[in-house]
Design an enzyme around this catalytic site. Structure first.
Site, short mmCIF file in Angstrom:
data_model
loop_
_atom_site.label_atom_id
_atom_site.label_comp_id
_atom_site.label_asym_id
_atom_site.label_seq_id
_atom_site.Cartn_x
_atom_site.Cartn_y
_atom_site.Cartn_z
N ASP A 128 -3.27 -48.00 -9.50
CA ASP A 128 -1.85 -47.67 -9.31
C ASP A 128 -1.51 -47.41 -7.84
O ASP A 128 -0.44 -46.90 -7.53
CB ASP A 128 -1.45 -46.47 -10.19
N GLU A 186 -0.82 -39.91 -6.89
CA GLU A 186 -0.27 -40.87 -7.83
C GLU A 186 1.12 -41.33 -7.36
O GLU A 186 1.69 -40.73 -6.44
CB GLU A 186 -0.19 -40.22 -9.22
#
Ligand code: F6R
Length: 261
Positions: free
Chosen positions: A136, A143
């Site tokens: 990701d 994140e």
């Protein structure tokens, strides 16, 4: 940003290890930022080899890992402390007192994150930060939508990261959903960053982060703001880059790569 694309993962891993070793030889008191994950395993194997064969000396080195799972004790085989002991710390002459990871079992996790930041500062900051990249786009466990100014903190892991790392746990239910991680801002303060990515599964995210726009959706794209960042890829991870021939030409001709070709 320097981008080096090598034909196979072994050559990419070896180059990463040689760059780390040369920084350590140049500065025996190096403050080394470390990463965990599958990609790094062979880098640590190479460093252990250099320690055994060429007496690469870690005696004065201080290390800070990027991240640790929240709630996992150091004794858990899935903790990043246990990973580091297995792959590097137990096999070289790094003083255990000089190896640092955030403590995922601290009673007050926010206070632990502040303590970690202060410790890095007390050591004079990170000289060289080793990085992998998540599917990701995370670096550390930053994140998507992590602020580029973020500092060490507790984060919720993304579904992609749960899927990426879940298989490493015997039982997915044992995998923590939160972690302590250096922030993007913390990482950007290192004097030098070295990101390694190998394998076809990283091809899409590598193309996006190296040649796509700066976006908080892909934390690694923040590395374009860093004045001294080297990205090492194997053909499988870097083969989709539009500038592949350009990066190859630079690696083949730029004098600073002379001893590494
Ligand atoms: C781990 C870390 C992560 C990993 C990334 C890639 O300390 O910081 O950012 O580097 O998730 O992991 P692998 O190498 O397992 O694909």
């Amino acid at each position: 940003m320097d981008v080096v694309v090598l034909p196979d993962p072994r050559r990419a891993e070896r180059l990463a290890a040689r760059l780390i070793a040369d920084e350590l030889r140049g500065n025996p008191r190096l403050v080394l930022g470390l990463a965990t994950g599958r990609t790094m395993e062979q880098v640590y194997r190479e460093l252990v080899e250099l320690h055994r064969r060429e007496a690469l000396d870690f005696a004065g080195c201080r290390s800070f890992n990027l991240d640790e799972y929240a709630g996992l004790p150091a004794t858990s085989p899935n903790s990043y402390r246990a990973y580091m002991q297995r792959h590097l710390f137990d096999q070289v002459n790094l003083d255990p007192a000089n190896t640092h990871l955030p403590d995922g079992t601290a009673g007050d996790l926010a206070a632990e994150c502040s303590r970690y930041e202060e410790l890095i500062e007390q050591c004079g900051g990170i000289d060289l930060q080793l990085l992998g990249i998540g599917l990701d786009g995370h670096i550390g466990f930053n994140e998507p939508l992590s602020s580029f100014a973020s500092r060490t903190r507790v984060v919720m892991l993304s579904p992609e990261t749960m899927a990426q790392n879940g298989p490493l746990f015997d039982d997915l239910g044992q995998m923590p959903r939160r972690a302590l991680t250096m922030g993007v801002g913390t990482i950007l303060e290192a004097n030098r960053c070295l990101l390694l990515a190998t394998g076809a599964e990283k091809n899409r995210i590598v193309t996006q982060f190296v040649e796509g726009p700066l976006t908080a959706m892909i934390s690694a794209s923040a590395l374009h703001l860093h004045p001294h960042c080297t990205v090492i890829l194997d053909e499988a991870a870097g083969g989709g880059l539009q500038g592949l021939e350009h990066y190859r030409w630079i690696f083949a001709n730029e004098p600073k790569w002379n001893t590494y070709r």
